[in-house]
Design a protein around this motif. Structure first.
Motif, PDB file in Angstrom:
ATOM      1  N   SER A  82       1.405  -2.567  -7.947  1.00  0.00           N
ATOM      2  CA  SER A  82       0.527  -2.549  -6.781  1.00  0.00           C
ATOM      3  C   SER A  82       0.513  -3.866  -6.036  1.00  0.00           C
TER       4      SER A  82
ATOM      5  N   ARG B 215      -0.420  -4.847  -1.996  1.00  0.00           N
ATOM      6  CA  ARG B 215      -1.274  -3.921  -1.264  1.00  0.00           C
ATOM      7  C   ARG B 215      -2.512  -4.633  -0.747  1.00  0.00           C
TER       8      ARG B 215
ATOM      9  N   GLU C  31       7.929   3.048  -4.961  1.00  0.00           N
ATOM     10  CA  GLU C  31       6.916   4.109  -4.939  1.00  0.00           C
ATOM     11  C   GLU C  31       5.623   3.641  -4.288  1.00  0.00           C
ATOM     12  N   THR C  32       5.243   2.385  -4.533  1.00  0.00           N
ATOM     13  CA  THR C  32       4.009   1.866  -3.946  1.00  0.00           C
ATOM     14  C   THR C  32       4.121   1.793  -2.428  1.00  0.00           C
TER      15      THR C  32
ATOM     16  N   ALA D 271       6.063   3.617  -0.556  1.00  0.00           N
ATOM     17  CA  ALA D 271       6.045   5.002  -0.072  1.00  0.00           C
ATOM     18  C   ALA D 271       4.609   5.520   0.023  1.00  0.00           C
ATOM     19  N   ASP D 272       3.787   5.216  -0.979  1.00  0.00           N
ATOM     20  CA  ASP D 272       2.385   5.630  -0.945  1.00  0.00           C
ATOM     21  C   ASP D 272       1.631   4.963   0.207  1.00  0.00           C
TER      22      ASP D 272
ATOM     23  N   ARG E 267       2.382   6.753   3.418  1.00  0.00           N
ATOM     24  CA  ARG E 267       1.610   7.998   3.520  1.00  0.00           C
ATOM     25  C   ARG E 267       0.160   7.701   3.883  1.00  0.00           C
ATOM     26  N   GLU E 268      -0.382   6.639   3.287  1.00  0.00           N
ATOM     27  CA  GLU E 268      -1.754   6.242   3.593  1.00  0.00           C
ATOM     28  C   GLU E 268      -1.897   5.875   5.069  1.00  0.00           C
TER      29      GLU E 268
ATOM     30  N   HIS F 169      13.189   2.692   3.345  1.00  0.00           N
ATOM     31  CA  HIS F 169      12.084   3.660   3.377  1.00  0.00           C
ATOM     32  C   HIS F 169      12.031   4.317   4.751  1.00  0.00           C
TER      33      HIS F 169
END
Length: 265
Positions: free
Chosen positions: A13, A16, A233-234, A236-237, A240-241, A260
């Motif tokens: 994470s 972020r 993956e983080t 990518a999330d 989406r957020e 990405h």
């Protein structure tokens, strides 16, 4: 600077917004006051601007050129499509877009020194037609909603203070059906290669920075900033957020870098 005898590996994470104290953020492996990061990053790129292309060759052993070709192909240049190239630096992505037959492009960067190098390179290559230049903070893009077809950022997102805000801004200015693409150093996926990559990043690269550009600390920061960047993956999330859809990514060179992709539907 941090003692790098034991390379730092942040949690997935890391990077972020909100993971750190509200008044601080990361500058490489250091916590710094939030309000100071942009000026600190600006100083790094003021220092390396004239050697930036050499720096990319050193950092990636020249492989960044192949990565950028793949990235531009993913952008799918077309005369009817427009591009905003965020953190466009010395212009490689904008130039690739125009050479590939893309429509109007805006080469943007928060750092005027980098943008100046990009402008000079565009003049040398005869690529000024259809190309505009814009000094812009990617967290507050001065363009209207739904105004461009593609937004790209290559090796720039990790230097932004509020990465989620950059992603939100990218989505805001995209037209419906528009696409956002990010090329960035990422998390190595081949475990056996990780120690070699760490040794290159934290021992060889800063020394080469000192020898080539006379600036060890900037290269040290750049190596650290890669490790602090969210993993595949983080990120990518986070996309989406920010409201992007059909989010996907592809690893390059075993995850040393990744592309990405996300769409505004």
């Amino acid at each position: 600077m941090t003692d790098n005898s034991q390379p730092y590996h942040p949690s997935p994470s890391a990077g972020r917004p909100g993971d750190r104290h509200a008044d601080t953020t990361d500058f490489g492996f250091r916590d710094v006051p939030l309000r100071e990061k942009k000026s600190m990053v600006r100083e790094v790129f003021d220092s390396v601007a004239s050697k930036y292309d050499i720096m990319n060759d050193v950092m990636s052993l020249g492989i960044h050129r192949a990565w950028k070709k793949i990235f531009v192909n993913e952008l799918a240049p077309h005369p009817d499509l427009s591009l905003l190239d965020l953190a466009g630096g010395t212009g490689d992505i904008s130039f690739g877009w125009l050479r590939g037959g893309g429509g109007p492009a805006i080469l943007s960067d928060i750092n005027v020194s980098m943008l100046s190098v990009g402008r000079n390179r565009a003049l040398e290559r005869g690529l000024v037609s259809g190309l505009n230049f814009l000094a812009v903070d990617a967290e507050a893009i001065p363009l209207a909603d739904n105004s461009v077809d593609r937004v790209s950022i290559a090796f720039g997102l990790r230097n932004c203070t509020d990465k989620l805000q950059v992603l939100r801004e990218a989505r805001r200015i995209l037209r419906p059906g528009g696409r956002f693409l990010c090329l960035e150093f990422s998390r190595v996926q081949v475990a056996a290669f990780a120690p070699v990559y760490d040794a290159w990043s934290f021992h060889v690269l800063p020394r080469m920075g000192a020898a080539i550009a006379g600036d060890r600390e900037s290269y040290q920061y750049l190596a650290e900033s890669i490790r602090m960047f969210p993993d595949q993956e983080t990120l990518a999330d986070m996309m989406r957020e920010a409201g992007l859809e059909r989010v996907s990514y592809q690893n390059l060179s075993g995850g040393i870098a990744a592309i990405h992709s996300g769409w505004k539907i």
